[in-house]
Motif scaffolding. Sequence first.
Motif, PDB file in Angstrom:
ATOM      1  N   VAL A   1     -25.713   0.757   0.797  1.00 61.43           N
ATOM      2  CA  VAL A   1     -24.768   0.893  -0.317  1.00 61.43           C
ATOM      3  C   VAL A   1     -24.598  -0.459  -0.991  1.00 61.43           C
ATOM      4  O   VAL A   1     -24.767  -1.501  -0.365  1.00 61.43           O
ATOM      5  N   LEU A   2     -24.270  -0.417  -2.274  1.00 60.95           N
ATOM      6  CA  LEU A   2     -23.908  -1.606  -3.028  1.00 60.95           C
ATOM      7  C   LEU A   2     -22.430  -1.500  -3.340  1.00 60.95           C
ATOM      8  O   LEU A   2     -21.941  -0.424  -3.716  1.00 60.95           O
ATOM      9  N   VAL A   3     -21.696  -2.617  -3.187  1.00 61.28           N
ATOM     10  CA  VAL A   3     -20.246  -2.568  -3.370  1.00 61.28           C
ATOM     11  C   VAL A   3     -19.745  -3.902  -3.902  1.00 61.28           C
ATOM     12  O   VAL A   3     -20.249  -4.960  -3.524  1.00 61.28           O
ATOM     13  N   ASP A   4     -18.754  -3.822  -4.793  1.00 55.41           N
ATOM     14  CA  ASP A   4     -18.072  -5.025  -5.258  1.00 55.41           C
ATOM     15  C   ASP A   4     -17.228  -5.606  -4.142  1.00 55.41           C
ATOM     16  O   ASP A   4     -16.633  -4.867  -3.352  1.00 55.41           O
ATOM     17  N   GLY A   5     -17.141  -6.927  -4.101  1.00 51.10           N
ATOM     18  CA  GLY A   5     -16.222  -7.597  -3.197  1.00 51.10           C
ATOM     19  C   GLY A   5     -14.841  -7.657  -3.842  1.00 51.10           C
ATOM     20  O   GLY A   5     -14.587  -7.010  -4.860  1.00 51.10           O
ATOM     21  N   VAL A   6     -13.954  -8.434  -3.271  1.00 51.03           N
ATOM     22  CA  VAL A   6     -12.618  -8.613  -3.832  1.00 51.03           C
ATOM     23  C   VAL A   6     -12.481 -10.035  -4.357  1.00 51.03           C
ATOM     24  O   VAL A   6     -13.197 -10.946  -3.933  1.00 51.03           O
ATOM     25  N   GLU A   7     -11.550 -10.200  -5.269  1.00 48.24           N
ATOM     26  CA  GLU A   7     -11.251 -11.526  -5.803  1.00 48.24           C
ATOM     27  C   GLU A   7     -10.658 -12.388  -4.687  1.00 48.24           C
ATOM     28  O   GLU A   7     -10.050 -11.862  -3.747  1.00 48.24           O
ATOM     29  N   PRO A   8     -10.790 -13.706  -4.782  1.00 52.17           N
ATOM     30  CA  PRO A   8     -10.241 -14.583  -3.735  1.00 52.17           C
ATOM     31  C   PRO A   8      -8.737 -14.394  -3.519  1.00 52.17           C
ATOM     32  O   PRO A   8      -8.246 -14.564  -2.408  1.00 52.17           O
ATOM     33  N   GLU A   9      -8.014 -14.013  -4.552  1.00 57.17           N
ATOM     34  CA  GLU A   9      -6.563 -13.841  -4.420  1.00 57.17           C
ATOM     35  C   GLU A   9      -6.168 -12.405  -4.053  1.00 57.17           C
ATOM     36  O   GLU A   9      -5.003 -12.028  -4.155  1.00 57.17           O
ATOM     37  N   HIS A  10      -7.109 -11.605  -3.581  1.00 55.38           N
ATOM     38  CA  HIS A  10      -6.807 -10.220  -3.203  1.00 55.38           C
ATOM     39  C   HIS A  10      -5.625 -10.173  -2.234  1.00 55.38           C
ATOM     40  O   HIS A  10      -5.544 -10.952  -1.283  1.00 55.38           O
ATOM     41  N   ASP A  11      -4.720  -9.237  -2.488  1.00 53.87           N
ATOM     42  CA  ASP A  11      -3.509  -9.085  -1.671  1.00 53.87           C
ATOM     43  C   ASP A  11      -3.427  -7.632  -1.219  1.00 53.87           C
ATOM     44  O   ASP A  11      -3.122  -6.739  -2.012  1.00 53.87           O
ATOM     45  N   SER A  12      -3.695  -7.368   0.059  1.00 52.04           N
ATOM     46  CA  SER A  12      -3.699  -5.985   0.547  1.00 52.04           C
ATOM     47  C   SER A  12      -2.306  -5.363   0.523  1.00 52.04           C
ATOM     48  O   SER A  12      -2.168  -4.153   0.336  1.00 52.04           O
ATOM     49  N   ALA A  13      -1.253  -6.171   0.679  1.00 53.29           N
ATOM     50  CA  ALA A  13       0.110  -5.625   0.608  1.00 53.29           C
ATOM     51  C   ALA A  13       0.404  -5.144  -0.813  1.00 53.29           C
ATOM     52  O   ALA A  13       0.999  -4.082  -1.007  1.00 53.29           O
ATOM     53  N   ALA A  14      -0.010  -5.904  -1.816  1.00 48.28           N
ATOM     54  CA  ALA A  14       0.185  -5.480  -3.207  1.00 48.28           C
ATOM     55  C   ALA A  14      -0.645  -4.231  -3.503  1.00 48.28           C
ATOM     56  O   ALA A  14      -0.199  -3.329  -4.207  1.00 48.28           O
ATOM     57  N   MET A  15      -1.831  -4.168  -2.942  1.00 48.19           N
ATOM     58  CA  MET A  15      -2.664  -2.987  -3.117  1.00 48.19           C
ATOM     59  C   MET A  15      -1.986  -1.762  -2.512  1.00 48.19           C
ATOM     60  O   MET A  15      -1.954  -0.686  -3.115  1.00 48.19           O
ATOM     61  N   ALA A  16      -1.430  -1.919  -1.317  1.00 47.17           N
ATOM     62  CA  ALA A  16      -0.719  -0.810  -0.663  1.00 47.17           C
ATOM     63  C   ALA A  16       0.469  -0.359  -1.506  1.00 47.17           C
ATOM     64  O   ALA A  16       0.709   0.843  -1.651  1.00 47.17           O
ATOM     65  N   ALA A  17       1.197  -1.306  -2.063  1.00 48.70           N
ATOM     66  CA  ALA A  17       2.351  -0.953  -2.897  1.00 48.70           C
ATOM     67  C   ALA A  17       1.911  -0.154  -4.114  1.00 48.70           C
ATOM     68  O   ALA A  17       2.549   0.834  -4.486  1.00 48.70           O
ATOM     69  N   GLY A  18       0.813  -0.557  -4.744  1.00 49.15           N
ATOM     70  CA  GLY A  18       0.305   0.174  -5.904  1.00 49.15           C
ATOM     71  C   GLY A  18      -0.166   1.572  -5.535  1.00 49.15           C
ATOM     72  O   GLY A  18       0.099   2.539  -6.255  1.00 49.15           O
ATOM     73  N   LEU A  19      -0.860   1.693  -4.412  1.00 49.56           N
ATOM     74  CA  LEU A  19      -1.313   3.007  -3.956  1.00 49.56           C
ATOM     75  C   LEU A  19      -0.134   3.910  -3.596  1.00 49.56           C
ATOM     76  O   LEU A  19      -0.126   5.107  -3.910  1.00 49.56           O
ATOM     77  N   ARG A  20       0.887   3.330  -2.948  1.00 50.80           N
ATOM     78  CA  ARG A  20       2.074   4.100  -2.585  1.00 50.80           C
ATOM     79  C   ARG A  20       2.785   4.616  -3.834  1.00 50.80           C
ATOM     80  O   ARG A  20       3.181   5.773  -3.915  1.00 50.80           O
ATOM     81  N   ALA A  21       2.941   3.742  -4.813  1.00 52.10           N
ATOM     82  CA  ALA A  21       3.615   4.136  -6.062  1.00 52.10           C
ATOM     83  C   ALA A  21       2.836   5.246  -6.773  1.00 52.10           C
ATOM     84  O   ALA A  21       3.420   6.203  -7.291  1.00 52.10           O
ATOM     85  N   ALA A  22       1.502   5.137  -6.796  1.00 53.00           N
ATOM     86  CA  ALA A  22       0.689   6.159  -7.443  1.00 53.00           C
ATOM     87  C   ALA A  22       0.807   7.496  -6.696  1.00 53.00           C
ATOM     88  O   ALA A  22       0.889   8.559  -7.317  1.00 53.00           O
ATOM     89  N   ALA A  23       0.811   7.457  -5.354  1.00 50.68           N
ATOM     90  CA  ALA A  23       0.940   8.678  -4.568  1.00 50.68           C
ATOM     91  C   ALA A  23       2.296   9.334  -4.794  1.00 50.68           C
ATOM     92  O   ALA A  23       2.403  10.560  -4.928  1.00 50.68           O
ATOM     93  N   GLN A  24       3.358   8.509  -4.854  1.00 54.69           N
ATOM     94  CA  GLN A  24       4.700   9.053  -5.102  1.00 54.69           C
ATOM     95  C   GLN A  24       4.784   9.657  -6.490  1.00 54.69           C
ATOM     96  O   GLN A  24       5.382  10.723  -6.680  1.00 54.69           O
ATOM     97  N   ALA A  25       4.186   9.011  -7.483  1.00 54.44           N
ATOM     98  CA  ALA A  25       4.196   9.539  -8.842  1.00 54.44           C
ATOM     99  C   ALA A  25       3.451  10.859  -8.929  1.00 54.44           C
ATOM    100  O   ALA A  25       3.892  11.788  -9.612  1.00 54.44           O
ATOM    101  N   ALA A  26       2.347  10.974  -8.194  1.00 48.07           N
ATOM    102  CA  ALA A  26       1.570  12.212  -8.201  1.00 48.07           C
ATOM    103  C   ALA A  26       2.347  13.355  -7.562  1.00 48.07           C
ATOM    104  O   ALA A  26       2.230  14.517  -7.995  1.00 48.07           O
ATOM    105  N   ARG A  27       3.167  13.046  -6.556  1.00 46.97           N
ATOM    106  CA  ARG A  27       3.952  14.094  -5.896  1.00 46.97           C
ATOM    107  C   ARG A  27       5.075  14.600  -6.777  1.00 46.97           C
ATOM    108  O   ARG A  27       5.545  15.728  -6.594  1.00 46.97           O
ATOM    109  N   THR A  28       5.541  13.800  -7.723  1.00 46.07           N
ATOM    110  CA  THR A  28       6.646  14.223  -8.579  1.00 46.07           C
ATOM    111  C   THR A  28       6.186  14.999  -9.796  1.00 46.07           C
ATOM    112  O   THR A  28       7.007  15.486 -10.560  1.00 46.07           O
ATOM    113  N   LEU A  29       4.896  15.115  -9.986  1.00 45.20           N
ATOM    114  CA  LEU A  29       4.372  15.866 -11.143  1.00 45.20           C
ATOM    115  C   LEU A  29       4.482  17.340 -10.954  1.00 45.20           C
ATOM    116  O   LEU A  29       4.453  17.956 -10.025  1.00 45.20           O
TER     117      LEU A  29
END
Length: 119
Positions: free
Chosen positions: A91-119
């Motif tokens: 497989v070919l895959v992009d890496g992450v930027e040096p400043e990647h923040d997994s906690a911020a990523m989790a927060a964004g994914l959580r917010a998107a999941a919560q928004a999808a549940r309210t639709l």
Amino acid sequence: MPAYALAYQVPPAELHEEVYEYMERIQDTLDPFGGRFLVHGAPLDVREGDWPGVLVIIEFPAIEQARAWYDSPAYRAIKRLRADHIPGVLVLVDGVEPEHDSAAMAAGLRAAAQAARTL
């Protein structure tokens, strides 16, 4: 942003002569695209699950170079030397930027999941 080619391969107990030729020739296919091996069949310390094969990781400056390498006439000319004798997945895959923040990523994914549940 760097990109990677990751290969999971399950080599046979004895390698075919064509696999040795592939290994001798692959670096020349990588050089024009800035590709370099980061991992090339080193022993694995498997901590979870089952991994009966080997791992290969090749780094490229960007996903465009990784794709160009894989599609290049030079690589296409040798790919079968490996693929005909060693089953696996690449497989070919992009890496992450040096400043990647997994906690911020989790927060964004959580917010998107919560928004999808309210639709």
